[in-house]
Scaffold this motif. Structure first.
Motif, short mmCIF file in Angstrom:
data_model
loop_
_atom_site.label_atom_id
_atom_site.label_comp_id
_atom_site.label_asym_id
_atom_site.label_seq_id
_atom_site.Cartn_x
_atom_site.Cartn_y
_atom_site.Cartn_z
N ASP A 71 0.63 -1.29 -0.05
CA ASP A 71 -0.05 0.06 0.08
C ASP A 71 0.72 1.12 -0.10
O ASP A 71 0.32 2.43 0.00
CB ASP A 71 -0.97 0.19 1.09
CG ASP A 71 -2.12 -1.06 1.22
OD1 ASP A 71 -2.38 -1.58 -0.08
OD2 ASP A 71 -2.43 -1.58 2.27
N ASN A 72 2.29 1.14 -0.08
CA ASN A 72 2.99 2.16 -0.03
C ASN A 72 2.99 3.30 1.20
O ASN A 72 2.58 4.32 0.96
CB ASN A 72 2.97 2.85 -1.26
CG ASN A 72 4.26 3.76 -1.71
OD1 ASN A 72 5.54 2.95 -1.12
ND2 ASN A 72 4.22 4.86 -2.46
N GLN A 73 2.80 2.79 2.34
CA GLN A 73 2.60 3.46 3.60
C GLN A 73 3.41 2.65 4.80
O GLN A 73 3.67 1.63 4.77
CB GLN A 73 0.94 3.63 3.69
CG GLN A 73 0.36 2.20 4.11
CD GLN A 73 -1.08 2.42 4.26
OE1 GLN A 73 -1.77 3.34 3.62
NE2 GLN A 73 -1.61 1.34 4.79
N GLU A 75 2.56 2.00 8.83
CA GLU A 75 1.57 1.78 9.62
C GLU A 75 1.86 1.88 10.92
O GLU A 75 2.80 0.92 11.20
CB GLU A 75 0.76 0.32 9.43
CG GLU A 75 0.12 0.16 7.97
CD GLU A 75 -0.37 -1.21 7.86
OE1 GLU A 75 -0.13 -2.21 8.72
OE2 GLU A 75 -1.13 -1.59 6.55
N PHE A 89 -1.87 6.21 9.67
CA PHE A 89 -1.16 5.61 8.28
C PHE A 89 -0.42 6.95 7.83
O PHE A 89 -0.85 7.85 7.83
CB PHE A 89 -2.16 5.12 7.47
CG PHE A 89 -2.90 3.82 8.01
CD1 PHE A 89 -2.45 2.67 7.57
CD2 PHE A 89 -4.21 3.95 8.68
CE1 PHE A 89 -3.05 1.51 8.18
CE2 PHE A 89 -4.89 2.86 9.22
CZ PHE A 89 -4.48 1.62 8.91
N GLY A 91 1.07 7.88 4.25
CA GLY A 91 1.55 7.49 2.94
C GLY A 91 2.87 8.07 2.60
O GLY A 91 3.31 9.18 2.86
#
Length: 131
Positions: A71-73, A75, A89, A91
């Motif tokens: 998800d290119n993030q 957490e 989150f 980004g």
């Protein structure tokens, strides 16, 4: 029966050999990561815009950080002073990067480890005996 014993013995020997192949820094790195993921380490997360050189986001506290490449993030799970948890989150993009710093010194051992159980996950059992 003998084949099963030989296979089990071979598996135990292989597991022992692979465990012994870790370097000291790998053991310490693993233990530091476990301490952070168990909210025992204060970290500082800084998210930076690489084009402008600006700090976009900064957070400090007891946190567990996972990079989610799919998800290119990031957490980020944070524990507050009351023992409550929040999930954030962050980004990431081609021009955004991050730095995670451990604040303070955490004394970990390459030999010792701790097992942490979540008491809420245990299933209560009533044991009844016959008199």
């Amino acid at each position: 029966m003998k084949k099963i014993i030989v296979v089990i013995a071979a598996m135990v020997i292989m597991a022992t050999v692979f465990v012994g192949c870790q370097t000291e820094s790998q053991k310490v790195s693993y233990n530091l990561s476990q301490e952070a993921d168990n909210f025992n380490v204060i970290r500082q997360l800084t998210v930076i815009n690489c084009i402008e050189g600006d700090v976009l986001f900064q957070m400090t506290g007891k946190m567990s950080i996972t990079a989610d490449a799919a998800d290119n993030q990031l957490e980020v799970i944070v524990e507050d002073e009351n023992g409550y948890y929040q999930k954030h989150f962050v980004g990431l993009s081609d021009n955004v990067t991050y730095v995670v710093e451990q604040l303070g010194i955490k004394n970990v051992s390459k030999y010792k480890y701790t097992l942490n159980y979540n008491p809420k996950m245990w299933i209560p059992v009533d044991v009844k005996t016959i008199d």
